[in-house]
Write a protein that holds these residues in place. Structure first.
Motif, PDB file in Angstrom:
ATOM      1  N   PRO A   4       0.818  -1.222   0.000  1.00  0.00           N
ATOM      2  CA  PRO A   4       0.000   0.000   0.000  1.00  0.00           C
ATOM      3  C   PRO A   4       0.852   1.273   0.000  1.00  0.00           C
ATOM      4  O   PRO A   4       0.503   2.263  -0.651  1.00  0.00           O
ATOM      5  N   ALA A   5       1.981   1.227   0.675  1.00  0.00           N
ATOM      6  CA  ALA A   5       2.861   2.411   0.716  1.00  0.00           C
ATOM      7  C   ALA A   5       3.407   2.730  -0.677  1.00  0.00           C
ATOM      8  O   ALA A   5       3.432   3.898  -1.094  1.00  0.00           O
ATOM      9  N   GLN A   6       3.826   1.682  -1.419  1.00  0.00           N
ATOM     10  CA  GLN A   6       4.342   1.884  -2.787  1.00  0.00           C
ATOM     11  C   GLN A   6       3.245   2.435  -3.696  1.00  0.00           C
ATOM     12  O   GLN A   6       3.501   3.286  -4.545  1.00  0.00           O
ATOM     13  N   ILE A   7       2.027   1.914  -3.518  1.00  0.00           N
ATOM     14  CA  ILE A   7       0.896   2.352  -4.349  1.00  0.00           C
ATOM     15  C   ILE A   7       0.634   3.842  -4.146  1.00  0.00           C
ATOM     16  O   ILE A   7       0.476   4.595  -5.114  1.00  0.00           O
ATOM     17  N   LYS A   8       0.665   4.265  -2.886  1.00  0.00           N
ATOM     18  CA  LYS A   8       0.418   5.687  -2.584  1.00  0.00           C
ATOM     19  C   LYS A   8       1.568   6.558  -3.069  1.00  0.00           C
ATOM     20  O   LYS A   8       1.347   7.597  -3.692  1.00  0.00           O
ATOM     21  N   ALA A   9       2.788   6.115  -2.810  1.00  0.00           N
ATOM     22  CA  ALA A   9       3.968   6.926  -3.173  1.00  0.00           C
ATOM     23  C   ALA A   9       4.054   7.139  -4.680  1.00  0.00           C
ATOM     24  O   ALA A   9       4.510   8.184  -5.144  1.00  0.00           O
ATOM     25  N   ALA A  10       3.615   6.139  -5.470  1.00  0.00           N
ATOM     26  CA  ALA A  10       3.713   6.231  -6.930  1.00  0.00           C
ATOM     27  C   ALA A  10       2.529   6.971  -7.545  1.00  0.00           C
ATOM     28  O   ALA A  10       2.475   7.162  -8.758  1.00  0.00           O
ATOM     29  N   GLY A  11       1.557   7.362  -6.715  1.00  0.00           N
ATOM     30  CA  GLY A  11       0.349   7.980  -7.259  1.00  0.00           C
ATOM     31  C   GLY A  11      -0.514   6.976  -8.011  1.00  0.00           C
ATOM     32  O   GLY A  11      -1.286   7.332  -8.892  1.00  0.00           O
ATOM     33  N   PHE A  12      -0.362   5.709  -7.659  1.00  0.00           N
ATOM     34  CA  PHE A  12      -1.113   4.639  -8.334  1.00  0.00           C
ATOM     35  C   PHE A  12      -2.457   4.390  -7.638  1.00  0.00           C
ATOM     36  O   PHE A  12      -3.255   3.579  -8.080  1.00  0.00           O
ATOM     37  N   ASP A  13      -2.720   5.128  -6.548  1.00  0.00           N
ATOM     38  CA  ASP A  13      -3.918   4.875  -5.726  1.00  0.00           C
ATOM     39  C   ASP A  13      -5.233   5.124  -6.468  1.00  0.00           C
ATOM     40  O   ASP A  13      -6.203   4.390  -6.291  1.00  0.00           O
ATOM     41  N   ALA A  14      -5.265   6.138  -7.341  1.00  0.00           N
ATOM     42  CA  ALA A  14      -6.500   6.450  -8.071  1.00  0.00           C
ATOM     43  C   ALA A  14      -6.866   5.308  -9.023  1.00  0.00           C
ATOM     44  O   ALA A  14      -8.037   4.950  -9.170  1.00  0.00           O
ATOM     45  N   TYR A  15      -5.864   4.720  -9.679  1.00  0.00           N
ATOM     46  CA  TYR A  15      -6.101   3.558 -10.557  1.00  0.00           C
ATOM     47  C   TYR A  15      -6.486   2.356  -9.700  1.00  0.00           C
ATOM     48  O   TYR A  15      -7.432   1.622 -10.003  1.00  0.00           O
ATOM     49  N   PHE A  16      -5.736   2.158  -8.615  1.00  0.00           N
ATOM     50  CA  PHE A  16      -5.899   0.987  -7.753  1.00  0.00           C
ATOM     51  C   PHE A  16      -7.315   0.880  -7.179  1.00  0.00           C
ATOM     52  O   PHE A  16      -7.881  -0.211  -7.121  1.00  0.00           O
ATOM     53  N   VAL A  17      -7.881   2.006  -6.810  1.00  0.00           N
ATOM     54  CA  VAL A  17      -9.205   1.964  -6.176  1.00  0.00           C
ATOM     55  C   VAL A  17     -10.276   1.455  -7.154  1.00  0.00           C
ATOM     56  O   VAL A  17     -11.225   0.781  -6.753  1.00  0.00           O
ATOM     57  N   ASP A  18     -10.094   1.711  -8.441  1.00  0.00           N
ATOM     58  CA  ASP A  18     -11.062   1.245  -9.445  1.00  0.00           C
ATOM     59  C   ASP A  18     -10.760  -0.141 -10.013  1.00  0.00           C
ATOM     60  O   ASP A  18     -11.674  -0.880 -10.367  1.00  0.00           O
ATOM     61  N   HIS A  19      -9.476  -0.490 -10.134  1.00  0.00           N
ATOM     62  CA  HIS A  19      -9.117  -1.712 -10.869  1.00  0.00           C
ATOM     63  C   HIS A  19      -8.211  -2.666 -10.090  1.00  0.00           C
ATOM     64  O   HIS A  19      -7.774  -3.679 -10.653  1.00  0.00           O
ATOM     65  N   THR A  20      -7.887  -2.322  -8.820  1.00  0.00           N
ATOM     66  CA  THR A  20      -6.877  -3.070  -8.070  1.00  0.00           C
ATOM     67  C   THR A  20      -5.624  -3.131  -8.956  1.00  0.00           C
ATOM     68  O   THR A  20      -5.232  -2.090  -9.471  1.00  0.00           O
ATOM     69  N   THR A  21      -5.051  -4.342  -9.220  1.00  0.00           N
ATOM     70  CA  THR A  21      -3.932  -4.349 -10.183  1.00  0.00           C
ATOM     71  C   THR A  21      -4.341  -5.062 -11.479  1.00  0.00           C
ATOM     72  O   THR A  21      -3.505  -5.591 -12.202  1.00  0.00           O
ATOM     73  N   GLY A  22      -5.638  -5.075 -11.753  1.00  0.00           N
ATOM     74  CA  GLY A  22      -6.112  -5.581 -13.042  1.00  0.00           C
ATOM     75  C   GLY A  22      -5.644  -4.650 -14.154  1.00  0.00           C
ATOM     76  O   GLY A  22      -5.437  -3.461 -13.916  1.00  0.00           O
ATOM     77  N   VAL A  23      -5.479  -5.211 -15.358  1.00  0.00           N
ATOM     78  CA  VAL A  23      -4.988  -4.407 -16.485  1.00  0.00           C
ATOM     79  C   VAL A  23      -6.186  -3.931 -17.311  1.00  0.00           C
ATOM     80  O   VAL A  23      -6.813  -4.713 -18.016  1.00  0.00           O
ATOM     81  N   TYR A  24      -6.519  -2.655 -17.179  1.00  0.00           N
ATOM     82  CA  TYR A  24      -7.710  -2.075 -17.811  1.00  0.00           C
ATOM     83  C   TYR A  24      -7.302  -1.133 -18.946  1.00  0.00           C
ATOM     84  O   TYR A  24      -6.438  -0.279 -18.746  1.00  0.00           O
ATOM     85  N   PRO A  25      -7.907  -1.299 -20.145  1.00  0.00           N
ATOM     86  CA  PRO A  25      -7.507  -0.439 -21.273  1.00  0.00           C
ATOM     87  C   PRO A  25      -7.954   1.011 -21.082  1.00  0.00           C
ATOM     88  O   PRO A  25      -9.119   1.340 -21.288  1.00  0.00           O
ATOM     89  N   GLN A  26      -7.006   1.837 -20.670  1.00  0.00           N
ATOM     90  CA  GLN A  26      -7.296   3.258 -20.485  1.00  0.00           C
ATOM     91  C   GLN A  26      -6.077   4.075 -20.927  1.00  0.00           C
ATOM     92  O   GLN A  26      -4.991   3.541 -21.107  1.00  0.00           O
ATOM     93  N   ALA A  27      -6.288   5.376 -21.089  1.00  0.00           N
ATOM     94  CA  ALA A  27      -5.186   6.284 -21.427  1.00  0.00           C
ATOM     95  C   ALA A  27      -4.429   6.647 -20.154  1.00  0.00           C
ATOM     96  O   ALA A  27      -4.932   6.454 -19.040  1.00  0.00           O
ATOM     97  N   ALA A  28      -3.242   7.206 -20.314  1.00  0.00           N
ATOM     98  CA  ALA A  28      -2.449   7.631 -19.153  1.00  0.00           C
ATOM     99  C   ALA A  28      -3.227   8.650 -18.326  1.00  0.00           C
ATOM    100  O   ALA A  28      -3.127   8.678 -17.100  1.00  0.00           O
ATOM    101  N   ALA A  29      -4.035   9.474 -18.991  1.00  0.00           N
ATOM    102  CA  ALA A  29      -4.812  10.491 -18.289  1.00  0.00           C
ATOM    103  C   ALA A  29      -6.041   9.913 -17.589  1.00  0.00           C
ATOM    104  O   ALA A  29      -6.773  10.639 -16.921  1.00  0.00           O
ATOM    105  N   GLY A  30      -6.308   8.619 -17.762  1.00  0.00           N
ATOM    106  CA  GLY A  30      -7.369   7.965 -16.998  1.00  0.00           C
ATOM    107  C   GLY A  30      -8.652   7.683 -17.758  1.00  0.00           C
ATOM    108  O   GLY A  30      -9.495   6.936 -17.279  1.00  0.00           O
ATOM    109  N   PHE A  31      -8.831   8.267 -18.956  1.00  0.00           N
ATOM    110  CA  PHE A  31     -10.094   7.993 -19.657  1.00  0.00           C
ATOM    111  C   PHE A  31     -10.052   6.624 -20.335  1.00  0.00           C
ATOM    112  O   PHE A  31      -8.997   6.192 -20.804  1.00  0.00           O
TER     113      PHE A  31
END
Lengths: 180, 94
Positions: free
Chosen positions: A85-112
């Motif tokens: 969880p610390a790595q997820i927060k530090a990398a700013g990966f938390d916004a992606y993580f909350v929606d997809h965990t670490t599943g691979v979802y086809p989205q743009a870098a900007a999130g759409f």
């Protein structure tokens, strides 16, 4: 129809997880100039393409883009393995993580999410081939930008391979345009 | 002293070496196919394609017999469905 080959077109073996890098590279999965859009653009342009030489290139390049989609998926997957969880927060990966965990979802870098709004099937052979020349350059620029932001050789190596393929595809679509 | 390749007893190493070879063939064949798509009358390219294709087929048959299927048409073991056996490509094996 398509047959799956149980191998990557070019190996992906990433030793160090890096969720910040995954957030950027995922754009080549579901972003505007990503591999999924490339495959959908070429494979769907085939039906209205009158020339056999172009039907072949669209089929084979479109199919290769699916192999690239899998390589990008593998890169994103391997960059997000075994995270704390610390790595997820530090990398700013938390916004992606909350929606997809670490599943691979086809989205743009900007999130759409992935959308066909970024590709064109115009039904006119000249227009579609020109669209494809531009698409290959847009993908090449995106890979250049990814390489500007990465320093892990395990990541850069397969990205360089993918970048080079954009150049070869551009070349082939250009030849299509000339021998019309 | 003459350099010699040390014969490997490690199955995983053998498998990955052979997969590496297949991947090289596949890359060359795919690249030639894309070229032929736009140069269908180039006899030199067609000859190169035919040579690679034959060598690749021998290699793939051998790999699937020795290790695991590459496509669902390649499960050579009549008593076992090896197709689903991991690691899968994205897991860093091949």
């Amino acid at each position: 129809m398509w047959i799956y080959e149980k191998k990557l077109q070019y190996p992906v073996k990433i030793k160090t997880p890096n969720p910040a890098a995954a957030k950027i590279i995922i754009t080549q999965l579901g972003g505007p100039d990503g591999e999924l859009n490339a495959a959908m653009r070429y494979l769907n342009q085939r039906y209205s393409m009158p020339l056999d030489v172009a039907k072949g290139a669209l089929t084979d390049i479109g199919t290769e883009e699916l192999a690239h989609l899998e390589m990008i998926g593998a890169i994103v997957y391997q960059l997000t393995r075994n995270l704390t969880p610390a790595q997820i927060k530090a990398a700013g990966f938390d916004a992606y993580f909350v929606d997809h965990t670490t599943g691979v979802y086809p989205q743009a870098a900007a999130g759409f999410p992935q959308t066909s709004a970024n590709l064109q099937v115009k039904g006119d052979p000249i227009t579609d081939l020109m669209e494809n020349l531009a698409a290959e350059q847009k993908a090449r620029t995106t890979y250049d930008n990814i390489l500007r932001l990465m320093d892990d050789p395990d990541v850069c190596d397969p990205i360089k391979f993918l970048r080079e393929r954009e150049i070869v595809h551009f070349q082939r679509f250009g030849e299509r345009e000339q021998s019309r | 002293m003459k350099y010699q390749n040390r014969p490997s007893t490690n199955m995983a190493t053998q498998k990955s070496r052979m997969m590496h070879k297949i991947r090289e063939y596949d890359f060359a064949i795919y690249e030639t196919a894309l070229f032929l798509d736009t140069h269908p009358n180039n006899s030199k390219a067609l000859k190169y394609y035919s040579k690679l294709r034959a060598e690749r087929n021998t290699l793939v048959t051998e790999f699937q017999k020795e290790f695991s299927p590459i496509t669902i048409y390649g499960n050579m073991n009549e008593s076992k469905w090896n197709w689903i056996k991991g690691p899968w490509p994205w897991e860093g094996d091949c």
